[in-house]
Design a protein around this motif. Structure first.
Motif, PDB file in Angstrom:
ATOM      1  N   ASP A 137      57.259  25.766   2.253  1.00  0.00           N
ATOM      2  CA  ASP A 137      57.849  24.472   1.925  1.00  0.00           C
ATOM      3  C   ASP A 137      57.871  23.614   3.186  1.00  0.00           C
ATOM      4  O   ASP A 137      58.671  23.858   4.094  1.00  0.00           O
ATOM      5  N   LEU A 138      57.014  22.612   3.246  1.00  0.00           N
ATOM      6  CA  LEU A 138      56.919  21.789   4.450  1.00  0.00           C
ATOM      7  C   LEU A 138      58.226  21.082   4.757  1.00  0.00           C
ATOM      8  O   LEU A 138      58.632  20.960   5.918  1.00  0.00           O
ATOM      9  N   VAL A 139      58.899  20.603   3.723  1.00  0.00           N
ATOM     10  CA  VAL A 139      60.139  19.853   3.926  1.00  0.00           C
ATOM     11  C   VAL A 139      61.244  20.767   4.432  1.00  0.00           C
ATOM     12  O   VAL A 139      61.878  20.509   5.456  1.00  0.00           O
ATOM     13  N   ALA A 140      61.472  21.869   3.729  1.00  0.00           N
ATOM     14  CA  ALA A 140      62.555  22.771   4.113  1.00  0.00           C
ATOM     15  C   ALA A 140      62.327  23.369   5.494  1.00  0.00           C
ATOM     16  O   ALA A 140      63.275  23.608   6.246  1.00  0.00           O
ATOM     17  N   ASP A 141      61.067  23.608   5.842  1.00  0.00           N
ATOM     18  CA  ASP A 141      60.747  24.215   7.136  1.00  0.00           C
ATOM     19  C   ASP A 141      60.544  23.184   8.243  1.00  0.00           C
ATOM     20  O   ASP A 141      60.292  23.555   9.393  1.00  0.00           O
ATOM     21  N   GLY A 142      60.611  21.912   7.893  1.00  0.00           N
ATOM     22  CA  GLY A 142      60.559  20.872   8.914  1.00  0.00           C
ATOM     23  C   GLY A 142      59.182  20.555   9.455  1.00  0.00           C
ATOM     24  O   GLY A 142      59.064  20.071  10.587  1.00  0.00           O
ATOM     25  N   PHE A 143      58.126  20.783   8.672  1.00  0.00           N
ATOM     26  CA  PHE A 143      56.771  20.498   9.136  1.00  0.00           C
ATOM     27  C   PHE A 143      56.321  19.106   8.695  1.00  0.00           C
ATOM     28  O   PHE A 143      56.670  18.636   7.609  1.00  0.00           O
ATOM     29  N   ASP A 144      55.525  18.479   9.539  1.00  0.00           N
ATOM     30  CA  ASP A 144      54.951  17.177   9.205  1.00  0.00           C
ATOM     31  C   ASP A 144      53.652  17.319   8.427  1.00  0.00           C
ATOM     32  O   ASP A 144      53.328  16.474   7.581  1.00  0.00           O
ATOM     33  N   VAL A 145      52.882  18.357   8.723  1.00  0.00           N
ATOM     34  CA  VAL A 145      51.556  18.511   8.141  1.00  0.00           C
ATOM     35  C   VAL A 145      51.171  19.985   8.191  1.00  0.00           C
ATOM     36  O   VAL A 145      51.684  20.748   9.025  1.00  0.00           O
ATOM     37  N   ALA A 146      50.313  20.392   7.268  1.00  0.00           N
ATOM     38  CA  ALA A 146      49.792  21.755   7.248  1.00  0.00           C
ATOM     39  C   ALA A 146      48.276  21.697   7.136  1.00  0.00           C
ATOM     40  O   ALA A 146      47.724  20.776   6.518  1.00  0.00           O
ATOM     41  N   VAL A 147      47.594  22.685   7.728  1.00  0.00           N
ATOM     42  CA  VAL A 147      46.145  22.803   7.625  1.00  0.00           C
ATOM     43  C   VAL A 147      45.847  24.218   7.151  1.00  0.00           C
ATOM     44  O   VAL A 147      46.147  25.192   7.842  1.00  0.00           O
TER      45      VAL A 147
END
Length: 300
Positions: A137-147
Motif C-alpha cells: 500500500d503506497l499510501v499507508a507505507d508513505g511511498f510516492d512511487v513504485a517501480v
C-alpha cells in the motif's frame, strides 16, 4: 458540508504523521509536541467524520477509510506546495524527499548505478529507495512511487508502462561444457537442471515459456534450486548450477562479456513489462514527474 479552512492544517499534520510513521516523530519534524499532533489528528477525524488511524500503545496504522481519504488528498497537497514554489519564483521546484518502492531486479541492476546522475540534476532532492518483494500500500507505507515488474493488478493507482524487456535463457560456459547446449526448448525438460525463481505472489516457481513469433511452448522444467532474488539467480547461473531465464535488461552485458551463453537465441520473443505506479490524480508532484522521466530514460 461547508469548507472548513482548518481542514488544510489538519491534513498537513496528517501528511507529516504518515511520512514520519508516528505522532512523536511528526511532532519533531513540525516543531510540535506529540499531544498537539494527536489533538490535530483527532480534530481532523471529527471534522471529516471518519477514524483515520488505528492506534495502539506501540504503533499506528491507517484505517481503510483513512487510507482512501489520504490517497485522495495527498496529490492536492503536492499541487499546493508546487503552486507556492512557483509563486515565490523559486528555482528549487524539485525538492524534498522522494520515497520509492522498487523491484529488486530493477533497483539493483538499473536504478542504483544511475542514481548519482539523477541526484546531480536535482540538488535539492533526496531519495529513499526501498527494495521489496511486493508493492503493498503506497499510501499507508508513505511511498510516492513504485517501480515493479509484471502485469498491473486492479488498483486505484495510476500505472505507466516503462519498458518491456525480453526473457533470455542462459547458462554458464562450464554448464554447457558439462551438459551440452539444448537445441530445442523440449531438450531442457528432458536432460537439464534449471535454476528456478520463486513467484512472491504464489510462493511457487515461475512457469517457463518459450516464444518464437506466434509460437509459444510452455515448459515444465526441473531444478533442485529455487531462489527468490535476482542476485542469487545470477550467482547460481554463473556458477554452473543450471540453466536460468534472465531478463535482458541486466543479462545483455553478461552475454556480451562472455560470462554466460545465450541459449536458443531464436526463442527470445517473450517479454516482461516494467511499470511505474503512483497516486491516482491529475496532480503529479514535480519530484514524481522528473523521476518517472528519468526511469524511462535509463530503461530505454
Amino acid at each position: 458540508m461547508a469548507f472548513d479552512s482548518r481542514l488544510l492544517g489538519g491534513i498537513g499534520v496528517l501528511s507529516a504523521v504518515i511520512e514520519a510513521g508516528s505522532f512523536a516523530r511528526a511532532g519533531e519534524a513540525m516543531g510540535l509536541t506529540q499531544p498537539a499532533v494527536s489533538r490535530a489528528v483527532a480534530r481532523l477525524e471529527e471534522r471529516v467524520g471518519i477514524r483515520i488511524f488505528n492506534r495502539t500503545a506501540r504503533a499506528i496504522s491507517l484505517t481503510d477509510e483513512g487510507r482512501r481519504f489520504y490517497e485522495a488528498v495527498a496529490p492536492h497537497l503536492a499541487g499546493i506546495e508546487e503552486a507556492a514554489v512557483d509563486a515565490a519564483q523559486s528555482r528549487a521546484r524539485v525538492r524534498g524527499k522522494l520515497r520509492v518502492n522498487v523491484d529488486g531486479t530493477f533497483g539493483h541492476y538499473a536504478l542504483a548505478p544511475r542514481l548519482a546522475e539523477f541526484l546531480e540534476r536535482f540538488p535539492d532532492l533526496s531519495v529513499e529507495i526501498s527494495v521489496r518483494d511486493r508493492m503493498g500500500d503506497l499510501v499507508a507505507d508513505g511511498f510516492d512511487v513504485a517501480v515493479r515488474f509484471g502485469i498491473p493488478e486492479p488498483s486505484s493507482y495510476r500505472a505507466r508502462l516503462l519498458l518491456e524487456t525480453r526473457v533470455l535463457t542462459c547458462a554458464s560456459k562450464a554448464y554447457v561444457a558439462r551438459y551440452g547446449e539444448p537445441r530445442h526448448p523440449n531438450d531442457i525438460a528432458t536432460g537439464h537442471q534449471c535454476v528456478l525463481m520463486r513467484d512472491p505472489k504464489t510462493s511457487r516457481a515461475f512457469e517457463w515459456e518459450f516464444h518464437r513469433g506466434n509460437e509459444i511452448i510452455p515448459l515444465a522444467v526441473a531444478g533442485r534450486l529455487m531462489v527468490n532474488d535476482t542476485g542469487s539467480l545470477l550467482g547460481a547461473c554463473l556458477g554452473g548450477t543450471g540453466i536460468a531465464q534472465l531478463l535482458e535488461l541486466y543479462a545483455k552485458e553478461l552475454i556480451a562479456d562472455g560470462k554466460v551463453i545465450l541459449l536458443l537465441p531464436e526463442w527470445v520473443d517473450e517479454t516482461f513489462p516494467l511499470y511505474a505506479y503512483y497516486h491516482g490524480s491529475n496532480f503529479v508532484s514535480a519530484k514524481v514527474r522528473v523521476f518517472l522521466d528519468f526511469v524511462r530514460e535509463i530503461a530505454a
